[in-house]
Design an enzyme around this catalytic site. Structure first.
Site, short mmCIF file in Angstrom:
data_model
loop_
_atom_site.label_atom_id
_atom_site.label_comp_id
_atom_site.label_asym_id
_atom_site.label_seq_id
_atom_site.Cartn_x
_atom_site.Cartn_y
_atom_site.Cartn_z
N VAL A 167 0.80 -1.23 0.00
CA VAL A 167 0.00 0.00 0.00
C VAL A 167 0.83 1.28 0.00
CG1 VAL A 167 -1.94 -1.13 1.13
CG2 VAL A 167 -0.22 0.05 2.52
N ASP A 168 2.13 1.17 0.25
CA ASP A 168 3.00 2.35 0.24
C ASP A 168 4.15 2.14 -0.74
OD1 ASP A 168 3.94 4.86 0.84
OD2 ASP A 168 5.02 4.22 2.64
N LEU A 169 3.79 1.75 -1.95
CA LEU A 169 4.80 1.50 -2.97
C LEU A 169 5.35 2.84 -3.47
CD1 LEU A 169 6.20 -0.75 -4.58
CD2 LEU A 169 4.44 -0.48 -6.33
#
Length: 238
Positions: free
Chosen positions: A168-170
Site C-alpha cells: 500500500v506504500d509503494l
C-alpha cells in the site's frame, strides 16, 4: 522452517521466530541500546529514523512505527488497540514471514514488539538487513538508474502482484537495488495479500506519483522512457 512465538511481559509483547532465536531482548528495540554500544551502522531518514545495527554476525534494521499525515498533530506514534494480532507490527511480521517463505525478495523478519498502554499502543519491528543495497529513489536522484533497472523493477512488481501482494506504500524509497541489480521491496506496514482487484493499478499509480514528486523536489527530470520500460516489463511478465 519458521516457528512463530510470542513472549509477553509486563512491558510488551514480542513476536519472533523461535527456530532461529532462543530469545529476543526488549532492549534491542531501543535506539539508545545500539547507540550506547556504538553498534549503529547507519541511520535512514524518512517519516522517522530507521536504524541499521550490528547484532553479532547479523545486520538488522530497527524501525519504530510513526504516524504520518494530519493525525501526527494529535499523536506521533500511538495507535488504537484492537487486539494483539491486529497491531501493525504483528501483521507486518506475519506478512513478511509468508512472503519470505514464498521466496519473494523481501527482508527476513526478526521480531515485532507491541507496547500497550490502555487503549493505545506503540510499536517496533526488526528485520534482517538486505546487504549492499540502495534505495531506488536515491539512485534516481544521483542519476544512476539504467534501462535494466526499469525492466527489473517492472518484472519484480508483476511477480508480487501475481502473488496477490498489495504493497500500500509503494514508492521509490521502498524499492531497493543491490550491487547485482536485484530488486527488493521493503516496508510492508498495512500491506496484505489480497484477491485480484483495482489495488494493482493503484499500486502502480502510487509509484508514479512518488517518482513525479521526487522530480519536483529535485533537479532530476522525470524519465518518461524509463517509466514506459517499467510498464512494458510489468505488462509482459517475461
Amino acid at each position: 522452517m519458521f516457528s512463530p512465538h510470542v513472549e509477553t511481559t509486563e512491558k510488551s509483547s514480542v513476536l519472533f521466530d523461535r527456530s532461529e532465536y532462543a530469545h529476543i531482548s526488549e532492549a534491542w528495540f531501543l535506539e539508545s541500546y545500539w547507540q550506547d554500544r556504538q553498534l549503529v551502522i547507519d541511520e535512514i531518514s524518512g517519516r522517522g529514523k530507521v536504524f541499521v545495527v550490528r547484532q553479532e554476525a547479523e545486520t538488522w534494521v530497527l524501525r519504530h512505527y510513526r504516524r504520518g499525515g494530519f493525525i501526527i498533530r494529535i499523536t506521533e506514534d500511538s495507535y488504537v488497540w484492537t487486539g494483539l494480532e491486529r497491531t501493525r507490527p504483528f501483521r507486518e511480521w506475519r506478512l513478511l514471514q509468508e512472503l519470505y517463505k514464498r521466496h519473494l525478495p523481501v527482508p527476513c523478519p526478526v521480531a515485532a514488539q507491541v507496547i500497550r498502554n490502555g487503549v493505545v499502543y506503540q510499536a517496533n519491528i526488526i528485520t534482517k538487513c538486505i546487504e549492499n543495497t540502495r534505495s531506488w529513489g536515491s539512485m534516481v536522484i544521483s542519476g544512476e538508474v539504467k534501462k535494466s533497472h526499469w525492466r527489473s523493477i517492472g518484472l519484480t512488481l508483476r511477480r508480487f502482484h501475481d502473488e496477490g501482494v498489495n504493497h500500500v506504500d509503494l514508492n521509490a524509497h521502498n524499492i531497493l537495488i543491490d550491487t547485482s541489480n536485484r530488486v527488493f521491496l521493503v516496508d510492508f506496514d498495512r500491506s496484505a495479500i489480497a484477491s485480484d482487484g483495482a489495488w494493482k493499478k493503484e499500486n502502480i499509480k502510487r509509484l508514479l506519483r512518488s517518482l513525479r514528486k521526487l522530480s519536483l523536489e529535485t533537479s532530476v527530470v522525470f524519465d518518461e522512457t524509463g517509466w514506459k520500460e517499467l510498464l512494458s516489463s510489468y505488462n509482459s511478465g517475461l
